[in-house]
Scaffold this active site. Structure first.
Site, PDB file in Angstrom:
ATOM      1  N   GLU A  18       0.847  -1.207   0.000  1.00  0.00           N
ATOM      2  CA  GLU A  18       0.000   0.000   0.000  1.00  0.00           C
ATOM      3  C   GLU A  18       0.876   1.248   0.000  1.00  0.00           C
ATOM      4  O   GLU A  18       1.750   1.394   0.846  1.00  0.00           O
ATOM      5  CB  GLU A  18      -0.902  -0.026   1.246  1.00  0.00           C
ATOM      6  N   TYR A  50      -6.666   6.829  -0.522  1.00  0.00           N
ATOM      7  CA  TYR A  50      -7.404   7.999  -0.993  1.00  0.00           C
ATOM      8  C   TYR A  50      -7.115   9.140  -0.052  1.00  0.00           C
ATOM      9  O   TYR A  50      -7.278   9.009   1.173  1.00  0.00           O
ATOM     10  CB  TYR A  50      -8.893   7.663  -0.978  1.00  0.00           C
ATOM     11  N   ALA A  52      -7.268  12.693   2.083  1.00  0.00           N
ATOM     12  CA  ALA A  52      -8.346  13.208   2.923  1.00  0.00           C
ATOM     13  C   ALA A  52      -9.273  14.116   2.116  1.00  0.00           C
ATOM     14  O   ALA A  52     -10.475  13.968   2.128  1.00  0.00           O
ATOM     15  CB  ALA A  52      -7.772  13.933   4.121  1.00  0.00           C
ATOM     16  N   ALA A 128     -19.270   2.734   5.487  1.00  0.00           N
ATOM     17  CA  ALA A 128     -18.704   2.029   4.324  1.00  0.00           C
ATOM     18  C   ALA A 128     -19.675   0.986   3.770  1.00  0.00           C
ATOM     19  O   ALA A 128     -19.683   0.745   2.557  1.00  0.00           O
ATOM     20  CB  ALA A 128     -17.381   1.380   4.712  1.00  0.00           C
ATOM     21  N   HIS A 158     -12.382  -0.738  16.064  1.00  0.00           N
ATOM     22  CA  HIS A 158     -12.267   0.631  15.543  1.00  0.00           C
ATOM     23  C   HIS A 158     -12.406   1.611  16.700  1.00  0.00           C
ATOM     24  O   HIS A 158     -13.123   1.343  17.667  1.00  0.00           O
ATOM     25  CB  HIS A 158     -13.367   0.858  14.494  1.00  0.00           C
ATOM     26  N   GLN A 185      -6.422  -3.163   9.708  1.00  0.00           N
ATOM     27  CA  GLN A 185      -5.631  -2.089  10.310  1.00  0.00           C
ATOM     28  C   GLN A 185      -4.336  -2.717  10.825  1.00  0.00           C
ATOM     29  O   GLN A 185      -4.306  -3.906  11.156  1.00  0.00           O
ATOM     30  CB  GLN A 185      -6.465  -1.564  11.486  1.00  0.00           C
ATOM     31  N   LYS A 281       8.351   3.524   0.806  1.00  0.00           N
ATOM     32  CA  LYS A 281       9.786   3.203   0.844  1.00  0.00           C
ATOM     33  C   LYS A 281       9.963   1.749   0.423  1.00  0.00           C
ATOM     34  O   LYS A 281       9.043   0.937   0.607  1.00  0.00           O
ATOM     35  CB  LYS A 281      10.340   3.409   2.250  1.00  0.00           C
TER      36      LYS A 281
HETATM   37  P1  FAD Z   1     -17.007   2.051   8.675  1.00  0.00           P
HETATM   38  O1  FAD Z   1     -17.001   0.639   8.252  1.00  0.00           O
HETATM   39  O2  FAD Z   1     -18.150   2.889   8.264  1.00  0.00           O
HETATM   40  O3  FAD Z   1     -16.846   2.045  10.259  1.00  0.00           O
HETATM   41  C1  FAD Z   1     -16.640   3.253  10.998  1.00  0.00           C
HETATM   42  C2  FAD Z   1     -17.204   3.093  12.397  1.00  0.00           C
HETATM   43  O4  FAD Z   1     -18.640   3.022  12.340  1.00  0.00           O
HETATM   44  C3  FAD Z   1     -16.799   1.809  13.118  1.00  0.00           C
HETATM   45  O5  FAD Z   1     -16.688   2.105  14.485  1.00  0.00           O
HETATM   46  C4  FAD Z   1     -17.933   0.832  12.854  1.00  0.00           C
HETATM   47  O6  FAD Z   1     -18.080  -0.129  13.878  1.00  0.00           O
HETATM   48  C5  FAD Z   1     -19.136   1.775  12.796  1.00  0.00           C
HETATM   49  N1  FAD Z   1     -20.135   1.357  11.801  1.00  0.00           N
HETATM   50  C6  FAD Z   1     -19.886   0.788  10.582  1.00  0.00           C
HETATM   51  N2  FAD Z   1     -21.039   0.606   9.901  1.00  0.00           N
HETATM   52  C7  FAD Z   1     -22.030   1.085  10.677  1.00  0.00           C
HETATM   53  C8  FAD Z   1     -23.428   1.216  10.513  1.00  0.00           C
HETATM   54  N3  FAD Z   1     -24.023   0.814   9.397  1.00  0.00           N
HETATM   55  N4  FAD Z   1     -24.141   1.788  11.529  1.00  0.00           N
HETATM   56  C9  FAD Z   1     -23.551   2.212  12.668  1.00  0.00           C
HETATM   57  N5  FAD Z   1     -22.207   2.110  12.870  1.00  0.00           N
HETATM   58  C10 FAD Z   1     -21.445   1.578  11.899  1.00  0.00           C
HETATM   59  N6  FAD Z   1      -8.704   6.448   5.299  1.00  0.00           N
HETATM   60  C11 FAD Z   1      -8.611   7.312   4.254  1.00  0.00           C
HETATM   61  O7  FAD Z   1      -8.949   8.491   4.398  1.00  0.00           O
HETATM   62  N7  FAD Z   1      -8.146   6.908   3.037  1.00  0.00           N
HETATM   63  C12 FAD Z   1      -7.776   5.632   2.796  1.00  0.00           C
HETATM   64  O8  FAD Z   1      -7.371   5.292   1.692  1.00  0.00           O
HETATM   65  C13 FAD Z   1      -7.844   4.681   3.871  1.00  0.00           C
HETATM   66  N8  FAD Z   1      -7.489   3.388   3.691  1.00  0.00           N
HETATM   67  C14 FAD Z   1      -7.623   2.485   4.725  1.00  0.00           C
HETATM   68  C15 FAD Z   1      -7.288   1.147   4.500  1.00  0.00           C
HETATM   69  C16 FAD Z   1      -7.401   0.210   5.528  1.00  0.00           C
HETATM   70  C17 FAD Z   1      -7.062  -1.238   5.249  1.00  0.00           C
HETATM   71  C18 FAD Z   1      -7.832   0.622   6.812  1.00  0.00           C
HETATM   72  C19 FAD Z   1      -7.911  -0.371   7.941  1.00  0.00           C
HETATM   73  C20 FAD Z   1      -8.173   1.956   7.038  1.00  0.00           C
HETATM   74  C21 FAD Z   1      -8.072   2.903   5.998  1.00  0.00           C
HETATM   75  N9  FAD Z   1      -8.426   4.247   6.179  1.00  0.00           N
HETATM   76  C22 FAD Z   1      -8.330   5.138   5.140  1.00  0.00           C
HETATM   77  C23 FAD Z   1      -8.884   4.720   7.491  1.00  0.00           C
HETATM   78  C24 FAD Z   1     -10.431   4.641   7.595  1.00  0.00           C
HETATM   79  O9  FAD Z   1     -11.007   5.554   6.697  1.00  0.00           O
HETATM   80  C25 FAD Z   1     -10.815   4.954   9.031  1.00  0.00           C
HETATM   81  O10 FAD Z   1     -10.412   3.914   9.879  1.00  0.00           O
HETATM   82  C26 FAD Z   1     -12.296   5.315   9.251  1.00  0.00           C
HETATM   83  O11 FAD Z   1     -12.422   5.862  10.554  1.00  0.00           O
HETATM   84  C27 FAD Z   1     -13.273   4.136   9.171  1.00  0.00           C
HETATM   85  O12 FAD Z   1     -13.436   3.696   7.887  1.00  0.00           O
HETATM   86  P2  FAD Z   1     -14.305   2.344   7.620  1.00  0.00           P
HETATM   87  O13 FAD Z   1     -14.371   2.178   6.162  1.00  0.00           O
HETATM   88  O14 FAD Z   1     -13.776   1.226   8.425  1.00  0.00           O
HETATM   89  O15 FAD Z   1     -15.704   2.819   8.196  1.00  0.00           O
END
Ligand code: FAD
Length: 304
Positions: A18, A50, A52, A128, A158, A185, A281
């Site tokens: 990544e 992606y 911010a 998501a 999370h 993560q 890197k």
């Molecule tokens: P979600 O799955 O929406 O979860 C966020 C929180 O909401 C969690 O606490 C979850 O339990 C809760 N939740 C989920 N669905 C629901 C629902 N339907 N109703 C109520 N609560 C819910 N960030 C960037 O800006 N750019 C990137 O490219 C990027 N890449 C990443 C790649 C990986 C592998 C990881 C692990 C993280 C990455 N992040 C990135 C960080 C990520 O955007 C953050 O961790 C963000 O806070 C949560 O994203 P998520 O997609 O897991 O969100």
């Protein structure tokens, strides 16, 4: 090739890298120098995070396109819901598709700086799982070739989640909406991953779950990153890093040895691959892969 196929057809562990779109011109030029070195390490695919907001989002697509077209490496574009309405997300999806990229990591994203909680824009997505469902619904409606989709998983939970069980419930919603795999993560204690994987399977999450590892490059950097997420540092590793002080070469050497050990244990327990957060890197990763590719765990499929 789509993500699901990559893992289904693999006869050895799948190694993916990544990279992130840098904010400054100097760092961007540096990444351009590093990309050929990363490609030379023969990753099965590379992902580009992606940004911010703003210009780094443009760079995500630029870097992903360059990896895909110039180096012919399978590429995965990350995409978040931050600041984007449905039509804006659709525009980005179309551009990714036009560039010939077949895979995404679909994320919600973090709240923009200065905001304490995530607030979706009007006609945007709050989580998501909604983004994944939208992508799948649109593909069906328009008869489009479906993207391979990865989503994020959190072995230690999370930050916003009250407990792991709640988080897993939400992870299941992302998978049920149509995700093909989970990337985790970063974490430094494999016990968290094994517990998470077991609980995820018990919850009915059956897609590949790929551990995400961040090889340590500096003590200061890693303490800052782990303090921002729910990530426990094993006390032995912390003590060792303290002895490195401000010496980056010493911290990197500790990081290489620790990552090799961590990955070997994970591969020994049959994980389908490792996703490396490479921090733009290549030198440290070259040494890590050299050791892993020479180790018996790399042969798991041929050993049956
Ligand atoms: P979600 O799955 O929406 O979860 C966020 C929180 O909401 C969690 O606490 C979850 O339990 C809760 N939740 C989920 N669905 C629901 C629902 N339907 N109703 C109520 N609560 C819910 N960030 C960037 O800006 N750019 C990137 O490219 C990027 N890449 C990443 C790649 C990986 C592998 C990881 C692990 C993280 C990455 N992040 C990135 C960080 C990520 O955007 C953050 O961790 C963000 O806070 C949560 O994203 P998520 O997609 O897991 O969100």
């Amino acid at each position: 090739m789509k993500l699901a196929q990559i893992y289904a057809q693999a006869t050895r562990p799948v190694f993916s890298f990544e990279v992130f779109p840098p904010k400054t011109e100097i760092a961007y030029e540096n990444l351009k120098q590093v990309l050929p070195q990363l490609v030379g390490l023969r990753p099965d695919f590379m992902t580009v995070t992606y940004g911010a907001l703003g210009s780094t989002q443009e760079r995500t697509l630029e870097i992903a396109t360059s990896i895909h077209r110039q180096f012919q490496v399978e590429t995965v574009c990350h995409l978040t819901c931050v600041g984007a309405s449905r039509p804006q997300i659709d525009q980005v999806l179309d551009r990714i598709r036009q560039e010939g990229i077949h895979n995404l990591v679909a994320l919600r994203g973090d709240p923009p700086q200065g905001q304490s909680s995530f607030v979706p824009v009007a006609n945007g997505f709050a989580h998501a799982n909604e983004l994944v469902a939208h992508i799948r619904e649109r593909e069906r409606r328009l008869g489009l070739d479906p993207f391979g989709i990865g989503v994020a998983g959190y072995p230690e939970g999370h930050l916003e989640s009250p407990d792991l069980a709640t988080d897993l419930l939400h992870l299941k919603r992302k998978v049920d909406a149509g995700a093909d795999m989970v990337v985790t993560q970063l974490f430094y204690d494999n016990r968290h991953f094994f517990r998470f994987e077991q609980a995820a399977r018990a919850a009915g999450i059956l897609v590949p779950i790929i551990p995400g590892l961040l090889p340590i490059l500096s003590a200061k950097q890693i303490l800052r990153i782990t303090s921002l997420s729910r990530c426990e540092m094993p006390p032995d590793l912390l003590r060792e890093l303290e002895t490195a002080g401000d010496d980056p070469a010493r911290a990197e050497a500790i990081g290489i040895r620790q990552t090799v050990q961590q990955a070997q244990e994970l591969l020994g327990r049959g994980v389908p691959g490792i996703h490396f957060y490479v921090f733009n890197k290549a030198t440290h990763l070259s040494r890590i892969l050299q050791e892993l590719r020479g180790s018996p765990q790399d042969q798991w499929h041929s050993q049956g």
